[in-house]
Scaffold this active site. Structure first.
Site, PDB file in Angstrom:
ATOM      1  CE  LYS A  12      -0.371 -10.755  61.614  1.00 57.97           C
ATOM      2  NZ  LYS A  12      -0.595  -9.428  60.965  1.00 57.97           N
ATOM      3  CG  PHE A  60      -6.785  -3.486  55.758  1.00 56.26           C
ATOM      4  CD1 PHE A  60      -6.804  -4.435  56.767  1.00 56.26           C
ATOM      5  CD2 PHE A  60      -6.884  -2.144  56.111  1.00 56.26           C
ATOM      6  CE1 PHE A  60      -6.921  -4.070  58.098  1.00 56.26           C
ATOM      7  CE2 PHE A  60      -7.002  -1.766  57.449  1.00 56.26           C
ATOM      8  CZ  PHE A  60      -7.019  -2.730  58.436  1.00 56.26           C
ATOM      9  NE  ARG A  88       1.026  -3.413  69.328  1.00 47.55           N
ATOM     10  CZ  ARG A  88       0.220  -3.405  68.262  1.00 47.55           C
ATOM     11  NH1 ARG A  88      -0.409  -4.520  67.886  1.00 47.55           N
ATOM     12  NH2 ARG A  88       0.044  -2.323  67.561  1.00 47.55           N
ATOM     13  CB  THR A  94       0.982  -1.777  61.476  1.00 47.33           C
ATOM     14  OG1 THR A  94       0.490  -1.652  62.812  1.00 47.33           O
ATOM     15  CG2 THR A  94       0.046  -2.652  60.667  1.00 47.33           C
ATOM     16  NE  ARG A 105       3.984  -6.523  62.440  1.00 45.32           N
ATOM     17  CZ  ARG A 105       2.925  -6.051  63.071  1.00 45.32           C
ATOM     18  NH1 ARG A 105       2.940  -4.846  63.628  1.00 45.32           N
ATOM     19  NH2 ARG A 105       1.827  -6.773  63.156  1.00 45.32           N
ATOM     20  CG  HIS A 118      -1.962 -10.470  66.351  1.00 43.71           C
ATOM     21  ND1 HIS A 118      -2.695  -9.347  66.064  1.00 43.71           N
ATOM     22  CD2 HIS A 118      -2.371 -10.883  67.589  1.00 43.71           C
ATOM     23  CE1 HIS A 118      -3.522  -9.096  67.078  1.00 43.71           C
ATOM     24  NE2 HIS A 118      -3.348 -10.017  68.009  1.00 43.71           N
TER      25      HIS A 118
HETATM   26  P1  DAT Z   1      -1.133  -4.466  64.149  1.00 44.68           P
HETATM   27  O1  DAT Z   1      -1.031  -5.843  63.543  1.00 44.68           O
HETATM   28  O2  DAT Z   1       0.197  -3.760  64.135  1.00 44.68           O
HETATM   29  O3  DAT Z   1      -1.797  -4.445  65.502  1.00 44.68           O
HETATM   30  P2  DAT Z   1      -3.630  -3.412  63.106  1.00 44.68           P
HETATM   31  O4  DAT Z   1      -4.312  -4.029  64.272  1.00 44.68           O
HETATM   32  O5  DAT Z   1      -3.907  -1.965  62.832  1.00 44.68           O
HETATM   33  O6  DAT Z   1      -2.050  -3.596  63.174  1.00 44.68           O
HETATM   34  O7  DAT Z   1      -4.035  -4.209  61.777  1.00 44.68           O
HETATM   35  C1  DAT Z   1      -4.136  -5.624  61.797  1.00 44.68           C
HETATM   36  C2  DAT Z   1      -3.491  -6.166  60.549  1.00 44.68           C
HETATM   37  O8  DAT Z   1      -4.218  -5.728  59.411  1.00 44.68           O
HETATM   38  C3  DAT Z   1      -2.053  -5.676  60.327  1.00 44.68           C
HETATM   39  O9  DAT Z   1      -1.100  -6.454  61.015  1.00 44.68           O
HETATM   40  C4  DAT Z   1      -1.928  -5.794  58.847  1.00 44.68           C
HETATM   41  C5  DAT Z   1      -3.318  -5.479  58.343  1.00 44.68           C
HETATM   42  N1  DAT Z   1      -3.419  -4.058  57.979  1.00 44.68           N
HETATM   43  C6  DAT Z   1      -3.576  -3.018  58.818  1.00 44.68           C
HETATM   44  N2  DAT Z   1      -3.631  -1.855  58.151  1.00 44.68           N
HETATM   45  C7  DAT Z   1      -3.524  -2.193  56.837  1.00 44.68           C
HETATM   46  C8  DAT Z   1      -3.503  -1.459  55.637  1.00 44.68           C
HETATM   47  N3  DAT Z   1      -3.626  -0.120  55.622  1.00 44.68           N
HETATM   48  N4  DAT Z   1      -3.352  -2.154  54.470  1.00 44.68           N
HETATM   49  C9  DAT Z   1      -3.237  -3.485  54.466  1.00 44.68           C
HETATM   50  N5  DAT Z   1      -3.248  -4.252  55.565  1.00 44.68           N
HETATM   51  C10 DAT Z   1      -3.391  -3.599  56.737  1.00 44.68           C
HETATM   52 MG    MG Z   2      -3.748  -4.877  66.051  1.00 46.66          MG
END
Ligand code: DAT
Ligand code: MG
Length: 153
Positions: A12, A60, A88, A94, A105, A118
């Site tokens: 990212k 978000f 992953r 996350t 992370r 990602h």
């Molecule tokens: P991941 O990237 O672990 O697959 P995700 O698909 O649930 O997680 O969410 C995509 C992205 O969105 C994540 O990398 C960061 C952002 N995100 C997710 N949940 C969030 C939250 N509660 N507050 C802020 N950003 C969030």
């Molecule tokens: Mg995701």
């Protein structure tokens, strides 16, 4: 023996801005995941909406789009046994504060909105997401001479 699968990883904007791209690519190589495609991409709002379609409407989401379009990402296609799960696991949870030490992370992040990387969350998502960033001919299924020292296949 698991069937080889493919996955999409994005480094990212924060990873590139912080000069961590090489470090993060090295972690994937060291794990044994094979790079079959890689490119620098400036994500626009339309691509962001397609990539993060599952998150449209969440609180978000606007901040997520601002962040992912703020500067370029590196899109990486990986192939290997259990590539989706391995990528992953390497990324970590996350929220960087919940991510285990040793994960990207957990080692480099502090904020959920600046979590560096990602990775597709299923083989189906991976195929959908790979198609957003790569044409079929841009993915190269090259034979790796070290394969038998990395997998049992
Ligand atoms: P991941 O990237 O672990 O697959 P995700 O698909 O649930 O997680 O969410 C995509 C992205 O969105 C994540 O990398 C960061 C952002 N995100 C997710 N949940 C969030 C939250 N509660 N507050 C802020 N950003 C969030
Ligand atoms: Mg995701």
């Amino acid at each position: 023996m698991a069937k080889p699968s493919r996955t999409l990883v994005l480094l990212k904007p924060d990873a590139l801005q912080r000069g961590l791209a090489g470090t993060l690519i090295a972690r994937m190589e060291q794990r044994g995941l094979k790079i079959i495609g890689m490119k620098l991409v400036q994500i626009d709002r339309a691509l962001a909406a397609r990539h993060y379609t599952a998150h449209v409407g969440k609180p978000f989401y606007p901040g997520l789009v601002e962040f992912i379009t703020a500067s370029p990402v590196i899109a990486i296609a990986l192939q290997g046994e259990n590539a989706v799960d391995a990528a992953r696991q390497l990324m970590g949870a996350t929220d960087p504060l919940k991510a285990a030490p040793g994960t990207v992370r957990g080692d480099f992040g502090l904020a959920i909105g600046r979590n560096l990387i990602h990775g597709s969350d299923s083989p189906e998502a991976a195929e959908r997401e790979l198609a957003l960033y790569f044409k079929p001919e841009e993915l190269v299924d090259w034979p790796r001479d070290t394969e038998r020292w990395i997998t049992e296949s």
